[in-house]
Design a protein around this motif. Structure first.
Motif, PDB file in Angstrom:
ATOM      1  N   MET A  78       0.846  -1.187   0.000  1.00 51.98           N
ATOM      2  CA  MET A  78       0.000   0.000   0.000  1.00 51.98           C
ATOM      3  C   MET A  78       0.890   1.248   0.000  1.00 51.98           C
ATOM      4  N   VAL A  79       0.497   2.234  -0.749  1.00 47.50           N
ATOM      5  CA  VAL A  79       1.267   3.462  -0.885  1.00 47.50           C
ATOM      6  C   VAL A  79       1.266   4.235   0.446  1.00 47.50           C
ATOM      7  N   ASP A  80       2.386   4.895   0.770  1.00 50.27           N
ATOM      8  CA  ASP A  80       2.475   5.725   1.966  1.00 50.27           C
ATOM      9  C   ASP A  80       1.933   7.112   1.616  1.00 50.27           C
ATOM     10  N   VAL A  81       0.646   7.283   1.831  1.00 54.53           N
ATOM     11  CA  VAL A  81      -0.030   8.516   1.434  1.00 54.53           C
ATOM     12  C   VAL A  81       0.602   9.729   2.112  1.00 54.53           C
ATOM     13  N   LEU A  82       0.894   9.639   3.401  1.00 54.85           N
ATOM     14  CA  LEU A  82       1.396  10.808   4.128  1.00 54.85           C
ATOM     15  C   LEU A  82       2.770  11.249   3.653  1.00 54.85           C
ATOM     16  N   ALA A  83       3.617  10.310   3.238  1.00 55.05           N
ATOM     17  CA  ALA A  83       4.926  10.696   2.688  1.00 55.05           C
ATOM     18  C   ALA A  83       4.738  11.469   1.385  1.00 55.05           C
ATOM     19  N   LEU A  84       3.804  11.033   0.558  1.00 57.99           N
ATOM     20  CA  LEU A  84       3.514  11.748  -0.693  1.00 57.99           C
ATOM     21  C   LEU A  84       2.907  13.114  -0.420  1.00 57.99           C
ATOM     22  N   VAL A  85       2.038  13.189   0.579  1.00 62.02           N
ATOM     23  CA  VAL A  85       1.415  14.460   0.946  1.00 62.02           C
ATOM     24  C   VAL A  85       2.467  15.445   1.437  1.00 62.02           C
ATOM     25  N   GLU A  86       3.372  14.978   2.306  1.00 62.50           N
ATOM     26  CA  GLU A  86       4.416  15.881   2.809  1.00 62.50           C
ATOM     27  C   GLU A  86       5.324  16.354   1.677  1.00 62.50           C
ATOM     28  N   ALA A  87       5.630  15.468   0.746  1.00 62.03           N
ATOM     29  CA  ALA A  87       6.444  15.863  -0.412  1.00 62.03           C
ATOM     30  C   ALA A  87       5.728  16.920  -1.241  1.00 62.03           C
ATOM     31  N   ARG A  88       4.424  16.772  -1.438  1.00 64.30           N
ATOM     32  CA  ARG A  88       3.660  17.765  -2.208  1.00 64.30           C
ATOM     33  C   ARG A  88       3.658  19.111  -1.493  1.00 64.30           C
ATOM     34  N   LEU A  89       3.479  19.081  -0.170  1.00 60.15           N
ATOM     35  CA  LEU A  89       3.479  20.324   0.604  1.00 60.15           C
ATOM     36  C   LEU A  89       4.823  21.043   0.517  1.00 60.15           C
ATOM     37  N   THR A  90       5.915  20.298   0.648  1.00 61.18           N
ATOM     38  CA  THR A  90       7.232  20.943   0.606  1.00 61.18           C
ATOM     39  C   THR A  90       7.559  21.437  -0.800  1.00 61.18           C
ATOM     40  N   THR A  91       7.073  20.745  -1.817  1.00 55.31           N
ATOM     41  CA  THR A  91       7.275  21.220  -3.185  1.00 55.31           C
ATOM     42  C   THR A  91       6.538  22.535  -3.405  1.00 55.31           C
ATOM     43  N   ALA A  92       5.324  22.636  -2.889  1.00 55.67           N
ATOM     44  CA  ALA A  92       4.504  23.830  -3.104  1.00 55.67           C
ATOM     45  C   ALA A  92       4.847  24.981  -2.162  1.00 55.67           C
ATOM     46  N   GLY A 127      -5.610  25.425  -5.673  1.00 53.90           N
ATOM     47  CA  GLY A 127      -4.970  26.696  -5.974  1.00 53.90           C
ATOM     48  C   GLY A 127      -3.534  26.746  -5.491  1.00 53.90           C
ATOM     49  N   LEU A 128      -3.367  26.942  -4.196  1.00 60.76           N
ATOM     50  CA  LEU A 128      -2.051  27.078  -3.590  1.00 60.76           C
ATOM     51  C   LEU A 128      -1.249  25.781  -3.689  1.00 60.76           C
ATOM     52  N   VAL A 129      -1.885  24.670  -3.365  1.00 60.66           N
ATOM     53  CA  VAL A 129      -1.247  23.357  -3.439  1.00 60.66           C
ATOM     54  C   VAL A 129      -2.130  22.479  -4.329  1.00 60.66           C
ATOM     55  N   GLU A 130      -1.562  21.994  -5.412  1.00 58.51           N
ATOM     56  CA  GLU A 130      -2.334  21.162  -6.344  1.00 58.51           C
ATOM     57  C   GLU A 130      -2.758  19.856  -5.695  1.00 58.51           C
ATOM     58  N   ASP A 131      -3.908  19.349  -6.158  1.00 60.09           N
ATOM     59  CA  ASP A 131      -4.371  18.035  -5.694  1.00 60.09           C
ATOM     60  C   ASP A 131      -3.288  16.998  -5.967  1.00 60.09           C
ATOM     61  N   LEU A 132      -3.221  16.009  -5.098  1.00 59.38           N
ATOM     62  CA  LEU A 132      -2.243  14.931  -5.237  1.00 59.38           C
ATOM     63  C   LEU A 132      -2.963  13.679  -5.722  1.00 59.38           C
ATOM     64  N   LYS A 133      -2.695  13.284  -6.954  1.00 62.73           N
ATOM     65  CA  LYS A 133      -3.323  12.088  -7.504  1.00 62.73           C
ATOM     66  C   LYS A 133      -2.655  10.858  -6.898  1.00 62.73           C
ATOM     67  N   LEU A 134      -3.483   9.886  -6.547  1.00 65.07           N
ATOM     68  CA  LEU A 134      -3.004   8.620  -6.005  1.00 65.07           C
ATOM     69  C   LEU A 134      -3.394   7.501  -6.961  1.00 65.07           C
ATOM     70  N   ASP A 135      -2.753   6.344  -6.815  1.00 66.41           N
ATOM     71  CA  ASP A 135      -3.081   5.200  -7.669  1.00 66.41           C
ATOM     72  C   ASP A 135      -4.521   4.774  -7.447  1.00 66.41           C
ATOM     73  N   ASP A 136      -5.172   4.321  -8.534  1.00 65.95           N
ATOM     74  CA  ASP A 136      -6.530   3.779  -8.428  1.00 65.95           C
ATOM     75  C   ASP A 136      -6.528   2.603  -7.471  1.00 65.95           C
ATOM     76  N   PRO A 137      -7.551   2.440  -6.690  1.00 65.82           N
ATOM     77  CA  PRO A 137      -8.833   3.152  -6.676  1.00 65.82           C
ATOM     78  C   PRO A 137      -8.881   4.318  -5.675  1.00 65.82           C
ATOM     79  N   LEU A 138      -7.731   4.765  -5.186  1.00 64.35           N
ATOM     80  CA  LEU A 138      -7.701   5.829  -4.182  1.00 64.35           C
ATOM     81  C   LEU A 138      -8.075   7.177  -4.784  1.00 64.35           C
TER      82      LEU A 138
END
Length: 194
Positions: free
Chosen positions: A1-15, A134-145
């Motif tokens: 299963m994908v580590d959603v929070l690691a991806l979320v934190e990466a998106r936040l720091t990128t933005a 707007g400020l932070v783009e939506d983070l697409k996750l693998d289907d079916p998430l």
């Protein structure tokens, strides 16, 4: 299963850049919620991390779906140096935990109320959830998430919150726009509502 929070934190720091502070809050029966602080010039942004670990479920469902359902994190932007806004960490964590605790689905147009000032001396006890993307783009996750949406929080005075309940979120946002309301001002007064 994908580590959603690691991806979320990466998106936040990128933005938003590298967070200059973080705090964690755990409520009985819930997962840990972190709040990250990002400072850029005269604006401080607080973003939750942990709300999107699980999808939000329909409160009328007998069993929560562990895979499908909306996911979100919350972002609050305020002017720096005007008020002690760092005290907003716990109220933000409370709001981020509300899908787990109260079975809420947090979506644009929703009002969330913590019952106390968001920070010491704040004229706000509630927020209006704005549109994401707007400020932070939506983070697409693998289907079916479902994707993770980063939803801005717009502080409301008690009068604005009451007016919004009657007139609707769109009407309040139009009122703010018409009057040039600085929604990042942590000590602003209520917009004229007559």
């Amino acid at each position: 299963m994908v580590d959603v929070l690691a991806l979320v934190e990466a998106r936040l720091t990128t933005a938003l850049g590298t967070p200059d502070a973080r705090a964690a809050v755990t409520f009985l029966g819930t997962d840990r919620i972190e709040v990250l602080r990002f400072t850029e010039g005269d604006v401080v942004r607080y973003a939750t991390l942990g709300m999107s670990a699980h999808p939000m479920s329909d409160p009328t469902a007998l069993v929560a779906d562990p895979v499908e359902g909306p996911r979100a994190e919350l972002v609050l932007s305020v002017r720096a140096g005007v008020a002690d806004t760092d005290k907003v960490l716990r109220p933000l964590a409370v709001l981020a935990a509300s899908p787990q605790v109260e079975g809420l689905i947090v979506a644009p147009g929703t009002s969330l109320d913590v019952g106390d000032p968001l920070w010491p001396g704040a004229p706000f006890t509630s927020v209006l959830v704005g549109e994401g993307g707007g400020l932070v783009e939506d983070l697409k996750l693998d289907d079916p998430l479902d994707p993770v949406r980063f939803l801005p929080l717009l502080p409301m005075t008690p009068n604005e919150a009451a007016w919004k309940r009657v007139q609707g979120a769109q009407a309040l946002q139009e009122r703010w726009l018409t009057h040039g309301t600085d929604l990042r001002d942590p000590v602003r007064r209520s917009v004229p509502l007559e």
